[in-house]
Scaffold this motif. Structure first.
Motif, short mmCIF file in Angstrom:
data_model
loop_
_atom_site.label_atom_id
_atom_site.label_comp_id
_atom_site.label_asym_id
_atom_site.label_seq_id
_atom_site.Cartn_x
_atom_site.Cartn_y
_atom_site.Cartn_z
N LEU A 22 10.51 -6.49 53.85
CA LEU A 22 11.60 -7.45 54.23
C LEU A 22 12.02 -7.31 55.52
O LEU A 22 12.29 -8.47 56.32
CB LEU A 22 12.64 -6.91 53.21
CG LEU A 22 14.16 -7.79 53.28
CD1 LEU A 22 13.46 -9.21 52.69
CD2 LEU A 22 15.13 -7.11 52.46
N ARG A 23 11.94 -6.13 56.10
CA ARG A 23 12.47 -6.21 57.59
C ARG A 23 11.56 -6.82 58.44
O ARG A 23 11.93 -7.47 59.47
CB ARG A 23 12.56 -4.91 58.12
CG ARG A 23 13.93 -4.32 57.83
CD ARG A 23 14.03 -2.61 57.95
NE ARG A 23 15.12 -2.06 57.31
CZ ARG A 23 15.37 -2.14 56.23
NH1 ARG A 23 14.88 -2.60 55.12
NH2 ARG A 23 16.43 -1.60 55.62
N MET A 80 18.98 2.63 48.09
CA MET A 80 17.66 1.97 47.88
C MET A 80 17.55 0.60 47.23
O MET A 80 16.75 -0.27 47.46
CB MET A 80 16.69 2.78 47.18
CG MET A 80 16.19 4.05 48.25
SD MET A 80 15.08 5.22 47.30
CE MET A 80 15.77 5.83 46.00
N GLU A 81 18.67 0.40 46.44
CA GLU A 81 18.70 -0.97 45.84
C GLU A 81 18.94 -2.15 47.04
O GLU A 81 18.63 -3.11 46.77
CB GLU A 81 20.07 -1.05 44.89
CG GLU A 81 20.35 -2.12 44.25
CD GLU A 81 21.48 -2.12 43.39
OE1 GLU A 81 21.36 -2.67 42.11
OE2 GLU A 81 22.35 -1.31 43.77
N ALA A 82 19.52 -1.51 48.15
CA ALA A 82 19.74 -2.45 49.37
C ALA A 82 18.37 -2.28 50.24
O ALA A 82 18.59 -2.60 51.27
CB ALA A 82 20.95 -2.43 50.12
N TYR A 83 17.31 -2.03 49.87
CA TYR A 83 16.18 -1.75 50.35
C TYR A 83 15.92 -0.74 51.63
O TYR A 83 15.47 -1.05 52.72
CB TYR A 83 15.55 -3.06 51.05
CG TYR A 83 15.19 -4.13 49.92
CD1 TYR A 83 13.87 -4.19 49.27
CD2 TYR A 83 16.12 -4.89 49.57
CE1 TYR A 83 13.83 -4.92 48.28
CE2 TYR A 83 15.96 -5.92 48.43
CZ TYR A 83 14.64 -5.75 47.82
OH TYR A 83 14.34 -6.49 46.86
N VAL A 93 8.64 -12.66 49.69
CA VAL A 93 9.55 -11.97 50.55
C VAL A 93 10.59 -12.33 50.86
O VAL A 93 11.61 -11.83 50.83
CB VAL A 93 8.59 -11.69 52.03
CG1 VAL A 93 9.37 -11.10 52.94
CG2 VAL A 93 7.21 -11.29 51.53
N GLU A 94 10.86 -13.91 50.92
CA GLU A 94 11.99 -14.44 51.03
C GLU A 94 13.00 -13.99 49.89
O GLU A 94 14.23 -14.08 49.89
CB GLU A 94 11.93 -15.90 50.90
CG GLU A 94 13.25 -17.09 51.12
CD GLU A 94 13.91 -16.97 52.35
OE1 GLU A 94 15.02 -16.91 52.38
OE2 GLU A 94 13.39 -16.67 53.30
N MET A 95 12.51 -14.12 48.59
CA MET A 95 13.28 -13.73 47.21
C MET A 95 13.60 -12.32 47.42
O MET A 95 14.71 -12.03 46.85
CB MET A 95 12.23 -13.70 46.02
CG MET A 95 12.11 -15.33 45.77
SD MET A 95 13.49 -16.43 45.75
CE MET A 95 14.27 -16.00 44.46
N LEU A 96 13.08 -11.45 48.20
CA LEU A 96 13.83 -10.19 48.46
C LEU A 96 14.93 -10.06 48.98
O LEU A 96 15.59 -9.20 48.85
CB LEU A 96 12.57 -9.18 49.29
CG LEU A 96 11.41 -8.82 48.58
CD1 LEU A 96 10.50 -8.01 49.66
CD2 LEU A 96 11.75 -8.07 47.17
N ARG A 97 15.14 -11.29 49.88
CA ARG A 97 16.46 -11.33 50.82
C ARG A 97 17.55 -11.66 49.67
O ARG A 97 18.81 -11.04 49.90
CB ARG A 97 16.13 -12.31 51.55
CG ARG A 97 17.21 -12.55 52.43
CD ARG A 97 16.80 -14.07 53.44
NE ARG A 97 17.67 -14.10 54.53
CZ ARG A 97 17.36 -14.98 55.62
NH1 ARG A 97 16.37 -15.86 55.28
NH2 ARG A 97 18.02 -14.98 56.42
N ILE A 153 10.29 2.15 50.48
CA ILE A 153 9.85 2.00 51.96
C ILE A 153 8.82 0.85 51.85
O ILE A 153 8.89 0.13 53.09
CB ILE A 153 8.99 3.34 52.29
CG1 ILE A 153 10.04 4.39 52.42
CG2 ILE A 153 8.16 3.22 53.44
CD1 ILE A 153 9.49 5.70 52.48
N ILE A 154 8.09 0.70 51.00
CA ILE A 154 7.22 -0.46 51.04
C ILE A 154 8.06 -1.89 50.99
O ILE A 154 7.36 -2.60 51.88
CB ILE A 154 6.01 -0.44 50.07
CG1 ILE A 154 5.27 0.47 49.95
CG2 ILE A 154 5.45 -1.75 49.59
CD1 ILE A 154 4.48 1.10 48.97
#
Length: 183
Positions: free
Chosen positions: A166-167, A98-101, A23-27, A160-161
């Motif tokens: 990430l949020r 969506m590339e930026a979540y 999850v940290e890497m999603l950042r 969305i997932i």
């Protein structure tokens, strides 16, 4: 062999349900999966659009054409071309967001992709039934619209997932300078 299958299974699970350091890497990483799937959907959409208008005879009044009570094929062609251009722009914008979540654009992409998948049952079917389109062209265009819709819906679900995960994670950690996460 079994450990390799387990490794693939773990990768798929962690891709859709990231935990811990993932999850940290999603950042730090963009949501390339949603972006690429949306682009694949756009390519299928553009192919359907090109094949539809290159394989359809639009001459005279349209023969036995009837769509929503109107027999004016020219007007509906204009409207369909305009709709296609606007949808292409919307899907491209959705891919970038969506590339930026972006969860909002993920939801919008699901709605747009579902509409994309049912579009052949509207105007394209009316053109086919009027005899202005061959059965082969109708089958190709219909399948490409459905493929496009499926790619875009899946990309929205994935956005969305991963965006929600990430949020939730970002609520617990301090923000970084220049951090950009879509709404």
């Amino acid at each position: 062999m079994k450990s390799k299958i387990q490794s693939i299974k773990e990768r798929v699970v962690s891709f859709f349900d990231p935990k811990g350091i993932e999850v940290e890497m999603l950042r730090y990483r963009p949501n390339k999966a949603s972006y690429k799937m949306t682009l694949f959907g756009i390519v299928a959409f553009a192919l359907a659009f090109a094949i539809h208008y290159s394989g359809t005879s639009i001459s005279g009044s349209g023969g036995s054409f009837s769509f929503l009570g109107s027999t004016n094929l020219g007007f509906w062609n204009f409207f369909d071309i305009l709709l296609n251009i606007l949808l292409l722009l919307f899907f491209l914008t959705s891919a970038m967001e969506m590339e930026a979540y972006s969860v909002r654009f993920g939801i919008a992409a699901i709605v747009g992709g579902a509409f994309q998948a049912i579009r052949p049952l509207l105007f394209v079917l009316a053109v086919f039934q009027s005899g202005n389109m061959s059965p082969a062209i109708f089958a190709i265009v219909t399948s490409l619209y459905i493929v496009s819709g499926v790619f875009i819906v899946v990309s929205g679900i994935l956005a969305i997932i991963r965006g929600t995960k990430l949020r939730a994670y970002l609520k617990d950690v301090a923000p970084m300078q220049n951090e950009r996460i879509g709404k």
